[in-house]
Design an enzyme around this catalytic site. Structure first.
Site, mmCIF file in Angstrom:
data_model
loop_
_atom_site.group_PDB
_atom_site.id
_atom_site.type_symbol
_atom_site.label_atom_id
_atom_site.label_comp_id
_atom_site.label_asym_id
_atom_site.label_seq_id
_atom_site.Cartn_x
_atom_site.Cartn_y
_atom_site.Cartn_z
ATOM 1 N N HIS A 20 0.886 -1.169 0.000
ATOM 2 C CA HIS A 20 0.000 0.000 0.000
ATOM 3 C C HIS A 20 0.925 1.220 0.000
ATOM 4 C CE1 HIS A 20 -2.314 -3.035 2.305
ATOM 5 N NE2 HIS A 20 -3.389 -2.472 1.802
ATOM 6 N N ASP A 41 2.413 2.041 3.309
ATOM 7 C CA ASP A 41 3.314 1.049 3.918
ATOM 8 C C ASP A 41 4.768 1.477 3.703
ATOM 9 O OD1 ASP A 41 1.069 -0.561 4.242
ATOM 10 O OD2 ASP A 41 1.506 -1.813 2.491
ATOM 11 N N GLU A 85 -10.499 -7.199 -4.869
ATOM 12 C CA GLU A 85 -10.267 -8.253 -3.864
ATOM 13 C C GLU A 85 -11.515 -8.392 -2.993
ATOM 14 O OE1 GLU A 85 -6.489 -7.951 -1.748
ATOM 15 O OE2 GLU A 85 -7.447 -8.823 0.012
ATOM 16 N N GLU A 111 -8.660 -14.019 -1.808
ATOM 17 C CA GLU A 111 -7.942 -14.240 -0.532
ATOM 18 C C GLU A 111 -8.633 -15.356 0.253
ATOM 19 O OE1 GLU A 111 -6.371 -10.879 1.489
ATOM 20 O OE2 GLU A 111 -6.718 -11.749 3.473
ATOM 21 N N ASP A 143 -4.327 -13.902 -2.653
ATOM 22 C CA ASP A 143 -3.746 -13.494 -1.377
ATOM 23 C C ASP A 143 -3.791 -14.720 -0.487
ATOM 24 O OD1 ASP A 143 -3.067 -10.931 -2.018
ATOM 25 O OD2 ASP A 143 -4.377 -9.955 -0.559
ATOM 26 N N ASP A 170 -10.895 -12.334 10.396
ATOM 27 C CA ASP A 170 -9.870 -12.394 9.364
ATOM 28 C C ASP A 170 -8.533 -12.523 10.110
ATOM 29 O OD1 ASP A 170 -8.740 -12.208 6.887
ATOM 30 O OD2 ASP A 170 -8.928 -10.038 6.724
ATOM 31 N N ASP A 173 -5.765 -13.993 9.187
ATOM 32 C CA ASP A 173 -4.584 -13.831 8.313
ATOM 33 C C ASP A 173 -3.390 -14.663 8.764
ATOM 34 O OD1 ASP A 173 -5.834 -12.101 6.572
ATOM 35 O OD2 ASP A 173 -4.954 -10.274 7.382
ATOM 36 N N ASP A 218 -0.502 -12.618 2.119
ATOM 37 C CA ASP A 218 -1.193 -11.590 2.901
ATOM 38 C C ASP A 218 -1.482 -12.209 4.268
ATOM 39 O OD1 ASP A 218 -2.534 -9.446 3.853
ATOM 40 O OD2 ASP A 218 -4.049 -9.362 2.272
#
Ligand code: XUL
Ligand code: CO
Length: 441
Positions: free
Chosen positions: A106, A109, A237, A273, A301, A312, A314, A344
């Site tokens: 991003h 980031d 996404e 994802e 992802d 989520d 991750d 991700d």
């Protein structure tokens, strides 16, 4: 070739190599052998593994109950540009030590956002130049870039779908800057994850306006990038919820319908994802199959959720059975269109050693490698494809074939059924199919 900055951040970890499944070295790949051919392509070409800048270098493990537990050495400087350069050095060191080819990011980031949009843009230019140089010193590439239009509190009511035009314009400016940066870094694709595009309550929400505005933003972003010569693919996404109660890009089918309704289907594909699929009450392979059915399987992802909760989380992928089912769809649909496999995923809050990020990515890459090798064997050495094909053999000839080619009317079906015995039971053989996967893992 390993690329470090002035300082080596991950001391004690060298280049991670493939050593095979008999190796006891925790910092070696057991299954991911980049040059190994699988159905005509190397693993490196199939996967295009990428690290996610945000989870690996920005997220420090904060949760609603406490602050981050990591203290990243690249964050020590008080100067935002110096921090950004140190972070880029750490990123290139991690990517090149892992032997990956890509990263995803991003805008914010790469460097901290300032209070002022134009000052942020200046910072992005500076860090863009620094990263461009590091790209030249290595083979590292950008799989995709995106704009973070959800963290800054101004986006609390959405970005492109915000009821206030002032915020919509601000989001547009940020997307333009993120596109410029992605193009300057030679990014192969650009992602739109819904962020806060959705609603908390329908009572205060005009869905018709918000969906129109979202489509308008995607169209003008596409037009701008194409005008600047961007040849890559735009990815949507999907995610059903979190942060909003309802996200507009709920799942693959919803996103495909939206893209078609607004005439965006030529330039946009999907970035699927795993944990978003499961939040939508789908499986990972379901979302891949739905995207592939529309020719829109663009990118992945990679991560996993937790079966015992509905967030989520991750986590890094480790579930061989789940990923094997996904790789069956992946191989049968000819892989990804333009994208790759971006981890991700984040290490857990109590994984606080600097080498934990290596174990996490090694595990993820090995899971995908083991799964694709298993899927290859299932497709080439088992009865799997034949068993599935045979379930549909009543459409290979006679009336079934005529139905498929559109030659039968509803009255014809009535005639055929009323002149036939009632159809016999044919087993779906689900357990047999499931056992074939186990047999080849
Ligand atoms: C959020 C998520 C994002 C996108 C990029 O759940 O997956 O990190 O991948 O904005
Ligand atoms: Co994502």
């Amino acid at each position: 070739m390993i690329v470090t900055g002035d300082k080596e951040f991950y001391k004690g970890v060298g280049k991670v190599n493939y050593e095979g499944k008999e190796s006891d070295n925790p910092l070696a790949y057991k299954y991911y052998n980049p040059d190994q051919l699988v159905m005509g392509k190397t693993m490196r070409e199939h996967f295009k593994f990428a690290i996610a800048y945000w989870h690996s270098f920005c997220g420090q493990g904060a949760d609603p109950f406490g602050p981050g537990t990591q203290k990243f050495p690249w964050d020590e400087s008080n100067d935002p540009m110096q921090r950004a350069r140190n972070k880029a050095d750490a990123a290139f060191e991690l990517i090149t030590k892992l032997g990956f080819d890509y990263f995803c990011f991003h805008d914010v980031d790469l460097v901290d956002e300032s209070d002022n949009l134009i000052e942020t843009e200046k910072r992005l230019h500076k860090i863009g130049d620094y990263i461009s140089q590091k790209k030249k010193d290595s083979d590292v590439k950008v799989l995709w870039g995106t704009a973070n239009c959800f963290s800054n509190p101004i986006y609390m009511n959405g970005a492109a779908t915000n009821p206030d035009f002032g915020v919509v314009a601000r989001a547009g400016a940020q997307i333009k800057m993120a596109l410029d940066l992605t193009m300057a870094l030679g990014g192969e694709n650009y992602v739109f994850w819904g962020g806060r595009e959705g609603y908390m309550s329908l009572l205060n929400t005009n869905i018709n306006k918000e969906l129109d505005h979202m489509a308008k933003m995607l169209s003008i972003a596409r037009d701008y990038a194409r005008g600047q010569g961007f040849k890559g693919t735009f990815f949507i996404e999907p995610k059903p919820m979190e942060p909003m109660k309802h996200q507009y890009d709920f799942d693959a089918a919803t996103a495909i319908g939206f893209l078609r309704a607004y005439g965006l289907q030529k330039d946009f594909k999907l970035n699927i994802e795993v944990n978003h699929a499961t939040l939508a009450q789908h499986s990972f392979e379901h979302e891949l199959a739905i995207a592939a059915h529309s020719g829109m399987l663009g990118s992945i992802d990679a991560n996993r959720g937790d079966n015992q909760n509905g967030w989520d989380t991750d986590q890094f992928p480790i579930n061989i059975y789940e990923v094997t089912e996904a790789m069956l769809v992946f191989l049968q649909s000819g892989g990804l269109q333009g994208g790759g496999i971006n981890f991700d995923a984040k290490i857990r809050r109590n994984s606080t050693d600097l080498d934990d990020i290596f174990h996490a990515h090694i595990g993820g890459a090995d899971t995908f490698a083991r799964a694709i090798l298993t899927a290859e064997k299932i497709l080439t050495q088992s009865e799997f494809l034949k068993l599935r094909k045979d379930r549909y053999n009543s459409f290979d000839s006679g009336s079934g074939k005529q139905f498929e080619s559109g030659k039968l009317t509803l009255e014809n079906l009535y005639e055929i059924a009323s002149n036939s015995k009632s159809p016999k039971k044919i087993s779906g053989k689900q357990e047999l199919f499931e056992n074939i996967i186990n047999q080849f893992i």
